[in-house]
Structure formats: structure tokens, C-alpha cells
Design a protein around this motif. Structure first.
Motif, PDB file in Angstrom:
ATOM      1  N   PRO A   1       5.737  15.762 -26.308  1.00 46.31           N
ATOM      2  CA  PRO A   1       7.132  15.317 -26.191  1.00 46.31           C
ATOM      3  C   PRO A   1       7.312  13.924 -25.597  1.00 46.31           C
ATOM      4  O   PRO A   1       8.395  13.358 -25.694  1.00 46.31           O
ATOM      5  CB  PRO A   1       7.762  16.381 -25.286  1.00 46.31           C
ATOM      6  N   THR A   2       6.270  13.352 -25.021  1.00 48.89           N
ATOM      7  CA  THR A   2       6.390  11.988 -24.497  1.00 48.89           C
ATOM      8  C   THR A   2       5.837  10.956 -25.474  1.00 48.89           C
ATOM      9  O   THR A   2       5.841   9.769 -25.184  1.00 48.89           O
ATOM     10  CB  THR A   2       5.657  11.853 -23.147  1.00 48.89           C
ATOM     11  N   VAL A   3       5.362  11.426 -26.638  1.00 48.29           N
ATOM     12  CA  VAL A   3       4.789  10.524 -27.645  1.00 48.29           C
ATOM     13  C   VAL A   3       5.684  10.437 -28.880  1.00 48.29           C
ATOM     14  O   VAL A   3       5.989   9.346 -29.349  1.00 48.29           O
ATOM     15  CB  VAL A   3       3.366  10.975 -28.039  1.00 48.29           C
ATOM     16  N   VAL A   4       6.085  11.595 -29.418  1.00 49.12           N
ATOM     17  CA  VAL A   4       6.920  11.634 -30.619  1.00 49.12           C
ATOM     18  C   VAL A   4       8.093  12.582 -30.423  1.00 49.12           C
ATOM     19  O   VAL A   4       8.086  13.438 -29.539  1.00 49.12           O
ATOM     20  CB  VAL A   4       6.122  12.078 -31.868  1.00 49.12           C
ATOM     21  N   ILE A   5       9.087  12.414 -31.283  1.00 49.92           N
ATOM     22  CA  ILE A   5      10.257  13.285 -31.249  1.00 49.92           C
ATOM     23  C   ILE A   5      10.445  13.941 -32.609  1.00 49.92           C
ATOM     24  O   ILE A   5      10.254  13.309 -33.647  1.00 49.92           O
ATOM     25  CB  ILE A   5      11.521  12.502 -30.818  1.00 49.92           C
ATOM     26  N   ASP A   6      10.791  15.209 -32.600  1.00 53.64           N
ATOM     27  CA  ASP A   6      11.103  15.998 -33.795  1.00 53.64           C
ATOM     28  C   ASP A   6      10.065  15.919 -34.912  1.00 53.64           C
ATOM     29  O   ASP A   6      10.383  15.564 -36.053  1.00 53.64           O
ATOM     30  CB  ASP A   6      12.472  15.614 -34.360  1.00 53.64           C
ATOM     31  N   PRO A   7       8.812  16.285 -34.640  1.00 61.38           N
ATOM     32  CA  PRO A   7       7.826  16.320 -35.730  1.00 61.38           C
ATOM     33  C   PRO A   7       8.126  17.466 -36.696  1.00 61.38           C
ATOM     34  O   PRO A   7       8.581  18.535 -36.275  1.00 61.38           O
ATOM     35  CB  PRO A   7       6.502  16.546 -35.002  1.00 61.38           C
ATOM     36  N   TYR A   8       7.918  17.234 -37.975  1.00 58.94           N
ATOM     37  CA  TYR A   8       8.119  18.282 -38.975  1.00 58.94           C
ATOM     38  C   TYR A   8       7.286  17.961 -40.209  1.00 58.94           C
ATOM     39  O   TYR A   8       6.907  16.819 -40.458  1.00 58.94           O
ATOM     40  CB  TYR A   8       9.604  18.449 -39.335  1.00 58.94           C
ATOM     41  N   LEU A   9       7.027  19.004 -40.994  1.00 62.65           N
ATOM     42  CA  LEU A   9       6.252  18.875 -42.222  1.00 62.65           C
ATOM     43  C   LEU A   9       7.172  18.497 -43.371  1.00 62.65           C
ATOM     44  O   LEU A   9       8.288  19.006 -43.477  1.00 62.65           O
ATOM     45  CB  LEU A   9       5.536  20.188 -42.536  1.00 62.65           C
ATOM     46  N   ILE A  10       6.700  17.595 -44.221  1.00 60.67           N
ATOM     47  CA  ILE A  10       7.465  17.188 -45.396  1.00 60.67           C
ATOM     48  C   ILE A  10       6.705  17.590 -46.652  1.00 60.67           C
ATOM     49  O   ILE A  10       5.483  17.609 -46.689  1.00 60.67           O
ATOM     50  CB  ILE A  10       7.766  15.675 -45.400  1.00 60.67           C
TER      51      ILE A  10
END
Length: 120
Positions: A51-60
Motif C-alpha cells: 500500500p505504500t508503493v501502488v494504489i488499486d492494483p487489479y488484473l486487466i
């Protein structure tokens, strides 16, 4: 095929998962085949634990375009090319086969990963 994407927290840059690290170019992204669902979910879980590196990761979701892979969703293609205010700006200015495949891909469906993110 699927790929994992997010926005880098420090500067908002669109990033893609590639073998335990984040990269800025879609062409460098790790691709997960339909039979690799567990690996894709494990990568997504690892990304969500940052959470301190990226926000809202998701698969596309991806589809083949000109012999390469490109996001199905128009939104995700724009994110991979962007910023798209001018052809000589952003990642699209670099050109090459991967960029051309992104520019010529078609489809307007939303990625299932993005729909899940919207629903929460």
C-alpha cells in the motif's frame, strides 16, 4: 491473457507487474495465461500488500492485436499509452511494435478486474 496494473503512489504513473517488480511499459508486463489463474491472483495479492508503493492494483483482460497482446478495455489502452493529449507525448511517443499494437487494438469492454474494483 491477463496483466496486472496499478498506479504508483509516489507520482501516479501507470505501472504493470513484471516478475516481482513494477515497470512503466506495458510491453514489459508479465502476462498470465487463462490457465495461470492462481499465479495471477498471487501477484495481485502481493501487489495489494504494497500500500505504500501502488494504489488499486487489479488484473486487466488482454486480446491479441497485430501479433501482440493489448488490453481489451479502451481505458486500459489509454493508460498504457498515456498521457494521450498529443501523439508526441507520453509512452506513445516512443513508438515501436508494442505501441502500434496498442493504438490499433479494438474493443470497448471493461476488464473484469476493473469492474470488481468499481463495485467495492
Amino acid at each position: 491473457m491477463r496483466a496486472l496494473t496499478a498506479n504508483r503512489l509516489i507520482d501516479g504513473e501507470v505501472v504493470f507487474w513484471a516478475k516481482d517488480r513494477w515497470v512503466e511499459r506495458f510491453a514489459e508486463a508479465e502476462l498470465f495465461a487463462e490457465g495461470e489463474g492462481e499465479a495471477a491472483l498471487a501477484a495481485e495479492g502481493h501487489a495489494k500488500a504494497q500500500p505504500t508503493v501502488v494504489i488499486d492494483p487489479y488484473l486487466i483482460d488482454l486480446a491479441e492485436s497485430e501479433g501482440m497482446w493489448a488490453p481489451v478495455s479502451y481505458r486500459e489502452r489509454l493508460r498504457a499509452l498515456g498521457p494521450t493529449n498529443h501523439l508526441r507525448h507520453g509512452k506513445q511517443a516512443e513508438g515501436g511494435q508494442a505501441i502500434e499494437a496498442l493504438q490499433h487494438a479494438s474493443g470497448a469492454a471493461r476488464s473484469a478486474g476493473r469492474v470488481k474494483l468499481i463495485k467495492r
